[in-house]
Design a protein around this motif. Structure first.
Motif, short mmCIF file in Angstrom:
data_model
loop_
_atom_site.label_atom_id
_atom_site.label_comp_id
_atom_site.label_asym_id
_atom_site.label_seq_id
_atom_site.Cartn_x
_atom_site.Cartn_y
_atom_site.Cartn_z
N LEU A 121 -7.26 2.32 -3.96
CA LEU A 121 -6.75 1.82 -2.68
C LEU A 121 -7.84 1.05 -1.93
CD1 LEU A 121 -4.04 1.92 -1.24
CD2 LEU A 121 -4.84 3.91 -0.03
N SER A 122 -9.05 1.57 -1.96
CA SER A 122 -10.17 0.90 -1.31
C SER A 122 -10.44 -0.47 -1.95
CB SER A 122 -11.41 1.77 -1.39
OG SER A 122 -12.52 1.12 -0.86
N PHE A 158 0.80 -1.22 0.00
CA PHE A 158 0.00 0.00 0.00
C PHE A 158 0.83 1.27 0.00
CE2 PHE A 158 -2.96 -3.02 2.20
CZ PHE A 158 -3.85 -3.12 1.14
N GLN A 186 -8.26 -2.34 -3.49
CA GLN A 186 -7.17 -3.24 -3.10
C GLN A 186 -7.41 -3.81 -1.71
OE1 GLN A 186 -3.70 -0.71 -3.43
NE2 GLN A 186 -3.11 -1.62 -5.39
N GLY A 213 0.18 3.76 -3.05
CA GLY A 213 -1.11 4.43 -2.96
C GLY A 213 -1.15 5.46 -1.85
N ARG A 214 -0.54 5.14 -0.71
CA ARG A 214 -0.47 6.09 0.39
C ARG A 214 0.30 7.33 0.01
NH1 ARG A 214 1.27 2.14 4.26
NH2 ARG A 214 3.30 2.98 3.75
#
Length: 159
Positions: A144-145, A9, A147, A12-13
């Motif tokens: 991201l959600s 992640f 994933q 994406g973060r």
């Protein structure tokens, strides 16, 4: 195990962190549209993200990125008490977390039509950039959600 999830992640973060920082800059530009001498600022997203992901010359080791660290808040104040039943205590106020130093250097916009008071904010251009950045932020949140949902589905599936 958690290190692998963190690395998964990290991109994406970081992308969301840079988008949020850019949104702050654009909203500051819009808020100062009438301030004499204000210079509109922005950051180029691709170079800022590359700088944020760079760790020792490579972007593969993203688990120790400064901006990916959790943010904590603590407050500092001594409370005056007027009754013995009041809570007494002190706390410190400050934030911790990622630094915006990795976002790259801020650039000043070159105005299409300079104003006489030295302000370089073009309100129409800033609004377009703000809306575009907000749209990209929402898209990043959606990715991201999804994933996270797919990982949760894989973890909870009964096979």
């Amino acid at each position: 195990m958690l290190d692998r999830l963190d690395k998964e992640f990290a991109f994406g973060r970081e992308a969301l962190d840079v988008r949020a920082y850019r949104q702050e800059l654009l909203s500051s530009n819009i808020a100062n549209a009438d301030t004499p001498g204000y210079k509109a600022r922005d950051v180029e997203f691709s170079s800022a993200l590359a700088g944020a992901l760079k760790q020792n010359g490579t972007a593969s080791n993203a688990s120790t990125l400064k901006m990916a660290q959790p943010v904590s808040l603590s407050t500092s104040a001594s409370l005056a008490v007027t009754s013995q039943r009041h809570m007494s205590g002190t706390a410190t106020s400050g934030t911790s977390g990622g630094s915006t130093d990795d976002y790259g250097k801020l650039a000043y916009r070159v105005p299409n039509q300079p104003s006489l008071d030295g302000n370089t904010v073009d309100l129409d251009a800033e609004r377009v950039q703000f809306a575009d950045n907000a749209l990209h932020f929402e898209a990043g949140m959606t990715v991201l959600s999804s994933q996270i949902k797919s990982m949760l589905s894989a973890i909870t599936s009964n096979s």
